[in-house]
Design a protein around this motif. Structure first.
Motif, PDB file in Angstrom:
ATOM      1  N   SER A  82       0.837  -1.203   0.000  1.00 41.88           N
ATOM      2  CA  SER A  82       0.000   0.000   0.000  1.00 41.88           C
ATOM      3  C   SER A  82       0.868   1.248   0.000  1.00 41.88           C
ATOM      4  N   SER A  83       2.075   1.127   0.561  1.00 40.83           N
ATOM      5  CA  SER A  83       3.062   2.211   0.559  1.00 40.83           C
ATOM      6  C   SER A  83       4.422   1.605   0.852  1.00 40.83           C
ATOM      7  N   PHE A  84       5.461   2.380   0.625  1.00 46.81           N
ATOM      8  CA  PHE A  84       6.812   1.911   0.933  1.00 46.81           C
ATOM      9  C   PHE A  84       7.695   3.112   1.242  1.00 46.81           C
ATOM     10  N   ASP A  85       8.824   2.824   1.863  1.00 48.83           N
ATOM     11  CA  ASP A  85       9.768   3.879   2.243  1.00 48.83           C
ATOM     12  C   ASP A  85      10.973   3.896   1.314  1.00 48.83           C
ATOM     13  N   LEU A  86      11.524   5.073   1.148  1.00 46.48           N
ATOM     14  CA  LEU A  86      12.856   5.252   0.573  1.00 46.48           C
ATOM     15  C   LEU A  86      13.703   5.963   1.617  1.00 46.48           C
ATOM     16  N   ASP A  87      14.959   5.585   1.718  1.00 46.77           N
ATOM     17  CA  ASP A  87      15.869   6.270   2.641  1.00 46.77           C
ATOM     18  C   ASP A  87      16.381   7.512   1.926  1.00 46.77           C
ATOM     19  N   PHE A  88      15.946   8.697   2.390  1.00 50.94           N
ATOM     20  CA  PHE A  88      16.282   9.927   1.687  1.00 50.94           C
ATOM     21  C   PHE A  88      15.949  11.123   2.562  1.00 50.94           C
ATOM     22  N   GLY A  89      16.831  12.128   2.534  1.00 48.00           N
ATOM     23  CA  GLY A  89      16.625  13.289   3.386  1.00 48.00           C
ATOM     24  C   GLY A  89      16.440  14.607   2.671  1.00 48.00           C
ATOM     25  N   LEU A  90      16.631  14.662   1.340  1.00 47.64           N
ATOM     26  CA  LEU A  90      16.542  15.932   0.624  1.00 47.64           C
ATOM     27  C   LEU A  90      15.088  16.280   0.287  1.00 47.64           C
ATOM     28  N   HIS A  91      14.881  17.541  -0.089  1.00 43.47           N
ATOM     29  CA  HIS A  91      13.547  18.008  -0.451  1.00 43.47           C
ATOM     30  C   HIS A  91      13.110  17.401  -1.784  1.00 43.47           C
ATOM     31  N   VAL A  92      11.959  16.792  -1.791  1.00 45.13           N
ATOM     32  CA  VAL A  92      11.444  16.101  -2.978  1.00 45.13           C
ATOM     33  C   VAL A  92      10.364  16.950  -3.647  1.00 45.13           C
ATOM     34  N   ASN A  93      10.467  17.074  -4.963  1.00 48.63           N
ATOM     35  CA  ASN A  93       9.459  17.809  -5.740  1.00 48.63           C
ATOM     36  C   ASN A  93       8.331  16.915  -6.223  1.00 48.63           C
ATOM     37  N   SER A  94       8.679  15.703  -6.639  1.00 46.90           N
ATOM     38  CA  SER A  94       7.649  14.801  -7.161  1.00 46.90           C
ATOM     39  C   SER A  94       8.145  13.368  -7.133  1.00 46.90           C
ATOM     40  N   LYS A 140      23.099  21.128   4.501  1.00 43.86           N
ATOM     41  CA  LYS A 140      22.193  21.652   5.527  1.00 43.86           C
ATOM     42  C   LYS A 140      21.207  20.602   6.027  1.00 43.86           C
ATOM     43  N   VAL A 141      21.255  19.415   5.462  1.00 45.26           N
ATOM     44  CA  VAL A 141      20.307  18.361   5.825  1.00 45.26           C
ATOM     45  C   VAL A 141      20.886  17.512   6.953  1.00 45.26           C
ATOM     46  N   ILE A 143      20.210  14.315   9.557  1.00 44.46           N
ATOM     47  CA  ILE A 143      19.445  13.092   9.811  1.00 44.46           C
ATOM     48  C   ILE A 143      20.036  12.428  11.045  1.00 44.46           C
ATOM     49  N   ASP A 144      19.191  12.197  12.033  1.00 43.59           N
ATOM     50  CA  ASP A 144      19.658  11.611  13.297  1.00 43.59           C
ATOM     51  C   ASP A 144      20.827  12.401  13.875  1.00 43.59           C
ATOM     52  N   GLY A 145      20.772  13.732  13.721  1.00 43.94           N
ATOM     53  CA  GLY A 145      21.798  14.595  14.283  1.00 43.94           C
ATOM     54  C   GLY A 145      23.097  14.622  13.511  1.00 43.94           C
ATOM     55  N   TYR A 146      23.090  14.165  12.274  1.00 49.00           N
ATOM     56  CA  TYR A 146      24.340  13.964  11.541  1.00 49.00           C
ATOM     57  C   TYR A 146      24.181  14.397  10.097  1.00 49.00           C
ATOM     58  N   THR A 147      25.264  14.927   9.511  1.00 45.78           N
ATOM     59  CA  THR A 147      25.303  15.284   8.097  1.00 45.78           C
ATOM     60  C   THR A 147      26.484  14.579   7.446  1.00 45.78           C
ATOM     61  N   ALA A 148      26.217  13.676   6.511  1.00 49.37           N
ATOM     62  CA  ALA A 148      27.290  12.920   5.860  1.00 49.37           C
ATOM     63  C   ALA A 148      27.899  13.675   4.684  1.00 49.37           C
ATOM     64  N   TRP A 149      27.122  14.569   4.068  1.00 46.49           N
ATOM     65  CA  TRP A 149      27.607  15.335   2.919  1.00 46.49           C
ATOM     66  C   TRP A 149      28.694  16.294   3.384  1.00 46.49           C
ATOM     67  N   LYS A 150      29.831  16.312   2.679  1.00 44.60           N
ATOM     68  CA  LYS A 150      30.969  17.131   3.095  1.00 44.60           C
ATOM     69  C   LYS A 150      31.219  18.228   2.065  1.00 44.60           C
ATOM     70  N   LYS A 151      30.831  19.442   2.387  1.00 40.92           N
ATOM     71  CA  LYS A 151      31.070  20.584   1.507  1.00 40.92           C
ATOM     72  C   LYS A 151      32.535  20.969   1.594  1.00 40.92           C
ATOM     73  N   THR A 152      33.173  21.164   0.438  1.00 38.34           N
ATOM     74  CA  THR A 152      34.569  21.575   0.387  1.00 38.34           C
ATOM     75  C   THR A 152      34.664  22.943  -0.292  1.00 38.34           C
ATOM     76  N   ALA A 153      35.872  23.491  -0.331  1.00 38.15           N
ATOM     77  CA  ALA A 153      36.053  24.821  -0.904  1.00 38.15           C
ATOM     78  C   ALA A 153      35.670  24.873  -2.372  1.00 38.15           C
ATOM     79  N   ASP A 154      35.877  23.773  -3.094  1.00 42.13           N
ATOM     80  CA  ASP A 154      35.604  23.779  -4.535  1.00 42.13           C
ATOM     81  C   ASP A 154      34.602  22.728  -4.977  1.00 42.13           C
ATOM     82  N   GLY A 155      33.909  22.097  -4.038  1.00 45.95           N
ATOM     83  CA  GLY A 155      32.951  21.072  -4.411  1.00 45.95           C
ATOM     84  C   GLY A 155      32.334  20.411  -3.202  1.00 45.95           C
ATOM     85  N   ALA A 156      32.239  19.093  -3.241  1.00 46.44           N
ATOM     86  CA  ALA A 156      31.631  18.345  -2.142  1.00 46.44           C
ATOM     87  C   ALA A 156      31.999  16.880  -2.267  1.00 46.44           C
TER      88      ALA A 156
END
Length: 505
Positions: A82-94, A140-141, A143-156
């Motif tokens: 009837s429904s299912f989950d995806l593991d995801f934390g970003l803003h979804v448009n559709s 800026k996202v 999840i469970d108090g943690y951010t895995a994405w690592k922003k760097t000076a020239d990328g991520a």
């Protein structure tokens, strides 16, 4: 044919009706579980479907950290949903399922669960195409108090363990659901976008932007899918046996840059050696990425990622051996539960011992004995259980060092022929899938013909320093009158400290 009485027919009819009602009730669509039941991470992975392929097509702007695009998921349902989950934390448009818009909402508990409800229930064993469109600033996202994405000076950098996919693509985020990948990322011309597998091509569709297209053809766990964006120096060549070999280096590594190249460029040589120990290299490409944006290393499938700090004292092929050993232990054969982390880290650490001997800098027996002798009985090394360390100690030094000592004890107990047969058979039997510690113990006993449960219980599941020696409770590591530090011990120790330091789960 024998006729039944009316009463008998009524009873049969009642039974049939009951059976039909029961069958109908059991087949009623239900929500897929929000996790696969991993005790360490209750929300890791999802129930109700299996993914076969991810097609990730993104655009990333380093100046603003804006990541946008679409992930298309090819999957098959394993129950009526009837429904299912995806593991995801970003803003979804559709979200669309088989081209039909679906309802969706983020779980309010900030656990990184995206709940998707199709326009009509999905039947068991149905092939589905799920298209998720999204845009957000991953750094800026939380999840469970943690951010895995690592922003760097020239990328991520999308590089982490046990989770990193939730910050850049929706997934069934557990090693037990592996898939193939196409990863296509458009970035400004002055930076590169590195990922796993083979670089299929780079294309230009508009001025100032380049799209990097990567393909992974072998089953891959979600945390092993990585993305590194930055002003890397990218090298492309082939290995002696014809595999694509892509390496990339962060110029900001400065004085450590040449040492990094002197280490990572030897990857094909190291993999050639490891193949003699573990069986054929399991994937279609090789390589490595060195970045100043992290202080640990990760065994990203086909292309490990190394923090530049590993090379601050000179070349370090030990860490290259460690991360590439994971291509067999952790990548080709993934753990079935995160409590089985010894199957990854203990084996990769032992590969460092094997490489040390190959380089003439100390045998596995010498290294194991030195670690054993250097840690007194009250050392924390003996208080963490490598076979079930707990989520808070999943990357503790004991998982690496005591884990490697476990393999040396096994080797001493069964002999070299049986030991290496066990390792090669393990990979051959489980390549492309996942497995658990009890399965490894059973395999070791079957191949060696020896009872080994006590050995594994002592080294993996019992607190305290194991007794060794001819009359000890377990097999000896080796006979040594006094600890002697092999040449490579200091570098292996540095490698393990850096590998463990950044993982505080």
């Amino acid at each position: 044919m024998r006729l039944r009485t009316r009463a008998g027919l009524g009873a049969v009819a009642t039974g049939i009706a009951t059976t039909l009602l029961t069958a109908t009730a059991s087949a009623a669509p239900a929500a897929g579980a929000p996790g696969v039941g991993d005790p360490y991470y209750p929300y890791a992975g999802n129930g109700g479907y299996d993914v076969s392929h991810y097609d990730i097509r993104l655009t990333y702007q380093p100046a603003t950290d804006l990541l946008s695009g679409t992930t298309t998921i090819l999957a098959k349902t394993t129950q009526d949903l009837s429904s299912f989950d995806l593991d995801f934390g970003l803003h979804v448009n559709s979200v669309r399922i088989n081209n039909v818009p679906a309802a969706f909402h983020a779980d309010p508990n900030e656990n990184g669960e995206l709940v998707v409800t199709p326009a009509k229930p999905l039947a068991k064993n149905q092939t589905i195409t799920v298209v998720v469109n999204y845009a957000d600033t991953p750094s800026k996202v939380v999840i469970d108090g943690y951010t895995a994405w690592k922003k760097t000076a020239d990328g991520a950098l999308a590089v982490d363990e046990p989770q990193n996919s939730q910050w850049w693509f929706p997934a069934n985020d557990h090693p037990t659901d592996k898939a193939t990948y196409d990863i296509s990322v458009e970035v400004p011309d002055n930076v590169a976008a590195l990922s796993n597998g083979t670089l299929v091509r780079t294309t230009k569709q508009r001025a100032g932007w380049t799209r990097w297209n990567w393909r992974s053809t072998q089953p891959q766990a979600t945390y092993l899918a990585t993305l590194e964006v930055g002003a890397f120096q990218v090298n492309q060549s082939t290995t002696p046996d014809g595999k694509p070999f892509v390496t990339a280096y962060d110029p900001a590594a400065g004085a450590s840059l040449d040492a990094a190249k002197a280490s990572v460029e030897r990857t094909p040589e190291i993999d050639e050696f490891l193949s003699t120990q573990f069986g054929p290299y399991p994937f279609e490409a090789q390589g490595g990425v060195v970045s100043t944006g992290l202080n640990f290393a990760l065994e990203a499938q086909t292309r490990p990622v190394y923090g530049a700090s590993f090379f601050r004292s000179g070349s370090n092929t030990s860490v290259v051996a460690h991360e590439n050993a994971h291509q067999w232990f952790g990548d080709a054969v993934s753990l079935g539960r995160w409590s089985d982390i010894w199957l990854n880290e203990g084996f990769a650490s032992y590969a460092e011992f094997l490489w040390s001997e190959h380089e003439g800098e100390g045998t596995p027996a010498e290294l194991a004995q030195y670690i054993y002798d250097s840690a007194p009985a009250d050392d924390p090394l003996w208080q963490v259980l490598p076979g079930d360390p707990g989520a808070e100690n999943q990357f503790d030094n004991a998982v690496y060092d005591r884990g490697a000592l476990t393999l040396q004890a096994l080797r001493t107990a069964v002999g070299d022929d049986a030991f290496f047969t066990i390792l090669k058979t393990w990979v051959a039997q489980h390549k492309g899938g996942d497995a658990r510690i009890p399965q490894f113990i059973a395999l070791a006993e079957r191949i060696s013909g020896k009872p080994l449960q006590d050995l594994f219980t002592t080294w993996l599941f019992t607190k305290g320093k194991p007794a060794v020696g001819p009359n000890g409770a377990t097999a000896a590591l080796r006979t040594a009158a006094a600890p002697v530090a092999p040449k490579s011990y200091a570098k292996i120790q540095q490698t393990h400290e850096l590998l463990a330091a950044a993982h505080q789960y």
